[in-house]
Design a protein around this motif. Sequence first.
Motif, mmCIF file in Angstrom:
data_model
loop_
_atom_site.group_PDB
_atom_site.id
_atom_site.type_symbol
_atom_site.label_atom_id
_atom_site.label_comp_id
_atom_site.label_asym_id
_atom_site.label_seq_id
_atom_site.Cartn_x
_atom_site.Cartn_y
_atom_site.Cartn_z
ATOM 1 N N ASN A 10 0.819 -1.204 0.000
ATOM 2 C CA ASN A 10 0.000 0.000 0.000
ATOM 3 C C ASN A 10 0.861 1.265 0.000
ATOM 4 O OD1 ASN A 10 -2.247 1.623 0.106
ATOM 5 N ND2 ASN A 10 -2.471 1.451 2.323
ATOM 6 N N TYR A 11 1.945 1.283 0.757
ATOM 7 C CA TYR A 11 2.773 2.487 0.818
ATOM 8 C C TYR A 11 3.425 2.784 -0.533
ATOM 9 C CZ TYR A 11 7.056 -0.339 1.244
ATOM 10 O OH TYR A 11 8.092 -1.217 1.012
ATOM 11 N N GLU A 12 3.688 1.748 -1.339
ATOM 12 C CA GLU A 12 4.257 1.983 -2.669
ATOM 13 C C GLU A 12 3.231 2.631 -3.595
ATOM 14 O OE1 GLU A 12 5.437 -2.055 -3.405
ATOM 15 O OE2 GLU A 12 7.511 -1.625 -2.827
ATOM 16 N N PHE A 13 1.975 2.186 -3.508
ATOM 17 C CA PHE A 13 0.909 2.815 -4.285
ATOM 18 C C PHE A 13 0.737 4.270 -3.856
ATOM 19 C CE2 PHE A 13 -0.331 -1.578 -5.093
ATOM 20 C CZ PHE A 13 -0.776 -1.521 -6.406
ATOM 21 N N ARG A 14 0.686 4.513 -2.555
ATOM 22 C CA ARG A 14 0.486 5.873 -2.056
ATOM 23 C C ARG A 14 1.626 6.802 -2.461
ATOM 24 N NH1 ARG A 14 -0.929 4.740 4.043
ATOM 25 N NH2 ARG A 14 1.223 4.197 3.765
ATOM 26 N N ARG A 15 2.860 6.294 -2.462
ATOM 27 C CA ARG A 15 4.004 7.105 -2.874
ATOM 28 C C ARG A 15 3.862 7.527 -4.335
ATOM 29 N NH1 ARG A 15 8.878 3.803 -3.082
ATOM 30 N NH2 ARG A 15 8.439 3.465 -0.906
ATOM 31 N N LEU A 16 3.402 6.612 -5.181
ATOM 32 C CA LEU A 16 3.206 6.955 -6.585
ATOM 33 C C LEU A 16 2.073 7.967 -6.770
ATOM 34 C CD1 LEU A 16 3.783 3.673 -8.518
ATOM 35 C CD2 LEU A 16 4.670 5.898 -9.109
ATOM 36 N N GLY A 43 1.549 -1.815 -10.895
ATOM 37 C CA GLY A 43 0.426 -2.145 -10.022
ATOM 38 C C GLY A 43 -0.868 -1.765 -10.725
ATOM 39 N N PHE A 44 -1.928 -2.502 -10.440
ATOM 40 C CA PHE A 44 -3.230 -2.264 -11.065
ATOM 41 C C PHE A 44 -4.260 -2.038 -9.971
ATOM 42 C CE2 PHE A 44 -0.794 -5.169 -13.684
ATOM 43 C CZ PHE A 44 -0.789 -4.509 -14.900
ATOM 44 N N VAL A 81 1.516 2.693 -12.006
ATOM 45 C CA VAL A 81 0.253 2.268 -11.407
ATOM 46 C C VAL A 81 -0.831 2.641 -12.405
ATOM 47 C CG1 VAL A 81 -1.448 2.672 -9.599
ATOM 48 C CG2 VAL A 81 0.932 2.401 -9.000
ATOM 49 N N LEU A 82 -1.609 1.645 -12.812
ATOM 50 C CA LEU A 82 -2.717 1.850 -13.736
ATOM 51 C C LEU A 82 -4.011 1.801 -12.934
ATOM 52 C CD1 LEU A 82 -1.554 -0.542 -16.570
ATOM 53 C CD2 LEU A 82 -1.199 1.897 -16.414
#
Length: 116
Positions: A10-16, A43-44, A81-82
């Motif tokens: 989750n933190y990787e998605f939020r960083r993006l 990530g999707f 991230v898509l």
Amino acid sequence: MEHTETIKKNYEFRRLYAKGKSAVTPTLVVYTRRIKTDGNRVGFTVGKKVGGAVTRNRAKRLMRESFRLLEPRLVQGFDFVLVSRGRLPHLKRQAVDASLSHLLGSVGLLQKGASS
């Protein structure tokens, strides 16, 4: 996706979302950010507003396949991230391919000469 790892934390998605560069179409949003490794990571995501579980899974399958087909032409060393929007699950795969290639081309991450 033999050259690309998946983003799962989750933190990787939020960083993006916070620090990445984004591009938008009516069907798809892509967030990108440079990373220090040689390969790419992807990530999707599909929100609950898109529909039920079957609809969301179709959207993820369409995005995954389109990304897989464009993967040989991608510049290396980026996170992607898509994010699906509401219309995406109702499109044909070719339309999703065109939308994704337009987005990646607009942020400058699609190489012209490479082919699969």
